[in-house]
Scaffold this active site. Structure first.
Site, PDB file in Angstrom:
ATOM      1  N   GLU A   1      57.128  40.345  25.063  1.00 43.86           N
ATOM      2  CA  GLU A   1      58.515  40.476  25.503  1.00 43.86           C
ATOM      3  C   GLU A   1      59.010  39.173  26.118  1.00 43.86           C
ATOM      4  O   GLU A   1      58.362  38.608  27.004  1.00 43.86           O
ATOM      5  CB  GLU A   1      58.602  41.610  26.534  1.00 43.86           C
ATOM      6  CG  GLU A   1      59.963  41.971  27.020  1.00 43.86           C
ATOM      7  CD  GLU A   1      59.933  43.120  28.037  1.00 43.86           C
ATOM      8  OE1 GLU A   1      58.891  43.786  28.167  1.00 43.86           O
ATOM      9  OE2 GLU A   1      60.959  43.316  28.717  1.00 43.86           O
TER      10      GLU A   1
ATOM     11  N   LYS B   1      52.207  47.832  30.210  1.00 44.66           N
ATOM     12  CA  LYS B   1      52.850  46.518  30.026  1.00 44.66           C
ATOM     13  C   LYS B   1      52.348  45.603  31.120  1.00 44.66           C
ATOM     14  O   LYS B   1      52.405  45.959  32.309  1.00 44.66           O
ATOM     15  CB  LYS B   1      54.369  46.691  30.113  1.00 44.66           C
ATOM     16  CG  LYS B   1      55.177  45.439  30.363  1.00 44.66           C
ATOM     17  CD  LYS B   1      56.648  45.700  30.149  1.00 44.66           C
ATOM     18  CE  LYS B   1      57.512  44.900  31.101  1.00 44.66           C
ATOM     19  NZ  LYS B   1      58.963  45.115  30.821  1.00 44.66           N
ATOM     20  N   LEU B   2      51.839  44.439  30.711  1.00 44.83           N
ATOM     21  CA  LEU B   2      51.352  43.463  31.695  1.00 44.83           C
ATOM     22  C   LEU B   2      52.344  42.314  31.817  1.00 44.83           C
ATOM     23  O   LEU B   2      52.721  41.726  30.794  1.00 44.83           O
ATOM     24  CB  LEU B   2      49.993  42.887  31.252  1.00 44.83           C
ATOM     25  CG  LEU B   2      48.832  43.865  31.009  1.00 44.83           C
ATOM     26  CD1 LEU B   2      47.582  43.086  30.570  1.00 44.83           C
ATOM     27  CD2 LEU B   2      48.556  44.717  32.240  1.00 44.83           C
ATOM     28  N   LYS B   3      52.733  42.001  33.025  1.00 49.06           N
ATOM     29  CA  LYS B   3      53.514  40.794  33.252  1.00 49.06           C
ATOM     30  C   LYS B   3      52.587  39.599  33.062  1.00 49.06           C
ATOM     31  O   LYS B   3      51.436  39.621  33.519  1.00 49.06           O
ATOM     32  CB  LYS B   3      54.078  40.784  34.678  1.00 49.06           C
ATOM     33  CG  LYS B   3      55.157  41.813  34.907  1.00 49.06           C
ATOM     34  CD  LYS B   3      56.386  41.488  34.109  1.00 49.06           C
ATOM     35  CE  LYS B   3      57.525  42.387  34.499  1.00 49.06           C
ATOM     36  NZ  LYS B   3      58.757  42.050  33.779  1.00 49.06           N
TER      37      LYS B   3
ATOM     38  N   ASN C   1      58.999  37.237  30.773  1.00 49.53           N
ATOM     39  CA  ASN C   1      60.246  36.889  31.502  1.00 49.53           C
ATOM     40  C   ASN C   1      60.578  35.396  31.362  1.00 49.53           C
ATOM     41  O   ASN C   1      60.765  34.700  32.376  1.00 49.53           O
ATOM     42  CB  ASN C   1      60.131  37.271  32.981  1.00 49.53           C
ATOM     43  CG  ASN C   1      60.206  38.775  33.194  1.00 49.53           C
ATOM     44  OD1 ASN C   1      59.210  39.401  33.508  1.00 49.53           O
ATOM     45  ND2 ASN C   1      61.373  39.376  32.998  1.00 49.53           N
TER      46      ASN C   1
ATOM     47  N   GLY D   1      63.409  48.726  32.379  1.00 46.17           N
ATOM     48  CA  GLY D   1      63.678  49.172  33.749  1.00 46.17           C
ATOM     49  C   GLY D   1      63.967  48.004  34.670  1.00 46.17           C
ATOM     50  O   GLY D   1      63.562  46.871  34.411  1.00 46.17           O
TER      51      GLY D   1
ATOM     52  N   ASP E   1      54.905  40.970  29.005  1.00 42.91           N
ATOM     53  CA  ASP E   1      56.270  40.522  29.291  1.00 42.91           C
ATOM     54  C   ASP E   1      56.204  39.215  30.069  1.00 42.91           C
ATOM     55  O   ASP E   1      55.631  39.161  31.158  1.00 42.91           O
ATOM     56  CB  ASP E   1      57.004  41.580  30.129  1.00 42.91           C
ATOM     57  CG  ASP E   1      58.473  41.215  30.344  1.00 42.91           C
ATOM     58  OD1 ASP E   1      59.190  42.019  30.970  1.00 42.91           O
ATOM     59  OD2 ASP E   1      58.913  40.139  29.875  1.00 42.91           O
TER      60      ASP E   1
ATOM     61  N   LYS F   1      68.335  47.627  28.238  1.00 41.56           N
ATOM     62  CA  LYS F   1      68.612  47.928  29.639  1.00 41.56           C
ATOM     63  C   LYS F   1      70.114  48.073  29.792  1.00 41.56           C
ATOM     64  O   LYS F   1      70.868  47.104  29.597  1.00 41.56           O
ATOM     65  CB  LYS F   1      68.136  46.799  30.555  1.00 41.56           C
ATOM     66  CG  LYS F   1      66.628  46.625  30.612  1.00 41.56           C
ATOM     67  CD  LYS F   1      66.270  45.447  31.516  1.00 41.56           C
ATOM     68  CE  LYS F   1      64.764  45.248  31.588  1.00 41.56           C
ATOM     69  NZ  LYS F   1      64.414  44.023  32.340  1.00 41.56           N
TER      70      LYS F   1
ATOM     71  N   SER G   1      54.951  49.301  33.934  1.00 41.07           N
ATOM     72  CA  SER G   1      54.895  47.835  34.009  1.00 41.07           C
ATOM     73  C   SER G   1      53.973  47.435  35.159  1.00 41.07           C
ATOM     74  O   SER G   1      54.124  47.930  36.282  1.00 41.07           O
ATOM     75  CB  SER G   1      56.304  47.290  34.274  1.00 41.07           C
ATOM     76  OG  SER G   1      56.295  45.876  34.281  1.00 41.07           O
TER      77      SER G   1
ATOM     78  N   ASP H   1      64.490  40.872  25.734  1.00 42.81           N
ATOM     79  CA  ASP H   1      65.011  41.581  26.900  1.00 42.81           C
ATOM     80  C   ASP H   1      66.219  40.785  27.396  1.00 42.81           C
ATOM     81  O   ASP H   1      67.351  41.038  26.994  1.00 42.81           O
ATOM     82  CB  ASP H   1      63.889  41.703  27.949  1.00 42.81           C
ATOM     83  CG  ASP H   1      64.341  42.230  29.300  1.00 42.81           C
ATOM     84  OD1 ASP H   1      63.481  42.507  30.142  1.00 42.81           O
ATOM     85  OD2 ASP H   1      65.562  42.384  29.528  1.00 42.81           O
TER      86      ASP H   1
HETATM   87  C1  LIG Z   1      61.815  42.973  39.154  1.00 46.15           C
HETATM   88  S1  LIG Z   1      61.404  42.760  37.440  1.00 46.15           S
HETATM   89  C2  LIG Z   1      62.649  43.620  36.607  1.00 46.15           C
HETATM   90  C3  LIG Z   1      62.664  43.199  35.144  1.00 46.15           C
HETATM   91  C4  LIG Z   1      61.431  43.648  34.373  1.00 46.15           C
HETATM   92  N1  LIG Z   1      61.240  45.099  34.489  1.00 46.15           N
HETATM   93  C5  LIG Z   1      60.011  45.654  34.396  1.00 46.15           C
HETATM   94  O1  LIG Z   1      58.993  45.028  34.249  1.00 46.15           O
HETATM   95  C6  LIG Z   1      59.957  47.150  34.533  1.00 46.15           C
HETATM   96  C7  LIG Z   1      60.412  47.563  35.901  1.00 46.15           C
HETATM   97  C8  LIG Z   1      60.542  49.079  35.993  1.00 46.15           C
HETATM   98  O2  LIG Z   1      59.548  49.775  35.684  1.00 46.15           O
HETATM   99  O3  LIG Z   1      61.649  49.538  36.336  1.00 46.15           O
HETATM  100  C9  LIG Z   1      61.522  43.248  32.897  1.00 46.15           C
HETATM  101  O4  LIG Z   1      61.779  42.046  32.652  1.00 46.15           O
HETATM  102  O5  LIG Z   1      61.351  44.040  31.998  1.00 46.15           O
HETATM  103 MG   LIG Z   2      61.378  42.257  30.514  1.00 47.63          MG
END
Ligand SMILES: CSCC[C@@H](NC(=O)CCC(=O)O)C(=O)O
Ligand SMILES: [Mg+2]
Length: 368
Positions: free
Chosen positions: A214, A161-163, A191, A291, A189, A263, A135, A239
């Site tokens: 996502e 995976k790009l935020k 969020n 994660g 992703d 998760k 990520s 998610d």
């Molecule tokens: C601090 S962001 C945690 C939630 C985020 N997690 C990730 O992007 C992967 C983080 C990891 O590699 O553990 C998600 O929404 O999927």
């Molecule tokens: Mg996510």
């Protein structure tokens, strides 16, 4: 088993670099670890709640409080404790899935260590190593993003995976495609950063052949995700919305998603995570392991889960060095884009005492 006591331990784990998402920036993880002592064995659980209630309503101080005052005392009253007995004993308390997950995992770890059984075998793993994605946070500029993506691809990660968030979405995706080509497995992703009114804008991601988008919308907006899914060609993955096997079934029935990020902490533990997996497999829906920047303790258990047959997409099960200079366990090291599934009893790893002492901020023993 009988619960004899539990230790709440808070550790401070600085990140190797700030990790930015649409809901904030993480510089350090304040992690709650749980160690349960039973008459048979000890067990470890990692609570994935972040410091602040920004990913979900849970936060680490709240998790510690609900464990101390309600969840751990409730288990002390269970005469014949085993992992399947945990969720029913805690059902009287509403929510707090991440806190409950940490406690169930610690009991499951103790039970399996006593039996000499690896978690992967208990869950039904079919692989001895899992392909790993990574990520990538929101960056200040495209150059830094492309440098980081290039380093991860060179390291062997099989999926990027790009935020994303409004103002940082189409351009970074376009830049990664232009620099690294169309064959790189790529997903995004959000969020929950968008609304269904952004559908036309999000459809601009469709030409880039993403594996999935996502959690674009609010975690409670299943109907919005179903409407969005009808307007995009990119598969929608959920998610934050998926909090149990039942909620997964509802989301799939409503057409709210075509992929699920599982998760264990978000759904209340590894036993419920397996049930979410089973529901998705029954619907022919692929899942992958998400994660929460876990230490090697939670990472070990996630890698075991990711070895189940329905986990057909690479997860956010990165190497320890993705986030931490030094892990609290032996580090997970990427090998040809994969991590090995732990083979030891229980979660298969334990904290390194000296390293654990270095990062420990506080410990609290709850005698029962
Ligand atoms: C601090 S962001 C945690 C939630 C985020 N997690 C990730 O992007 C992967 C983080 C990891 O590699 O553990 C998600 O929404 O999927
Ligand atoms: Mg996510």
């Amino acid at each position: 088993m009988k619960l004899q006591g539990a230790e709440l331990r808070r550790i401070r784990m600085p990140l190797v670099a700030p990790f930015r998402t649409s809901f904030g920036v993480e510089h350090e993880r304040d992690v709650l670890l749980l160690r349960v002592v039973t008459d048979d064995a000890e067990g470890w659980g990692e609570c994935v709640a972040l410091s602040d209630p920004r990913y979900s309503s849970e936060y680490v101080d709240g998790a510690a409080d609900v464990l101390r005052r309600y969840l751990i005392p409730a288990l002390a009253a269970v005469p014949h404790l085993d992992a399947p007995a945990v969720a029913p004993a805690l059902a009287q308390f509403r929510g707090h899935r991440m806190a409950k997950a940490a406690l169930e995992t610690a009991v499951l770890d103790a039970e399996l260590r006593a039996q000499g059984r690896p978690l992967a075998r208990e869950l039904g793993a079919v692989r001895d190593r899992v392909p790993c994605g990574v990520s990538v946070g929101i960056m200040t500029d495209l150059g830094r993003l492309l440098d980081e993506v290039g380093r991860y691809l060179d390291a062997g990660y099989v999926r990027i995976k790009l935020k994303i968030q409004p103002g940082w979405d189409v351009e970074p995706v376009r830049a990664v495609r232009e620099r690294f080509g169309d064959d790189v497995l790529l997903q995004v992703d959000a969020n929950t950063a968008y609304t269904v009114a952004d559908a036309r804008h999000l459809a601009r991601l469709d030409p880039f052949g993403l594996l999935l988008i996502e959690q674009p919308l609010d975690e409670e907006d299943l109907l919005g995700h179903a409407a969005l899914a009808r307007l995009l060609t990119t598969p929608v993955c959920l998610d934050e919305s998926i909090t149990s096997a039942k909620s997964a079934a509802d989301a799939l029935t409503l057409g709210a998603c075509a992929v699920v990020n599982i998760k264990p902490g978000r759904v209340g533990g590894y036993l419920e995570a397996r049930r979410v997996h089973d529901v998705c497999v029954a619907h022919g829906v692929p899942v992958w392991c998400g994660g929460m920047l876990e230490t090697g303790l939670g990472r070990a258990a996630n890698v075991a889960l990711a070895a189940l047959p329905g986990f057909t997409l690479p997860g956010d099960t990165s190497a320890s060095e993705r986030y931490y200079r030094t892990d609290v366990t032996e580090p997970f090291v990427l090998d040809d884009g994969h991590l090995p599934v732990p083979t030891g009893p229980g979660i298969g790893v334990t904290p390194l005492p000296d390293r654990l002492a270095e990062v420990t901020a506080s410990t609290e023993w709850l005698p029962l």
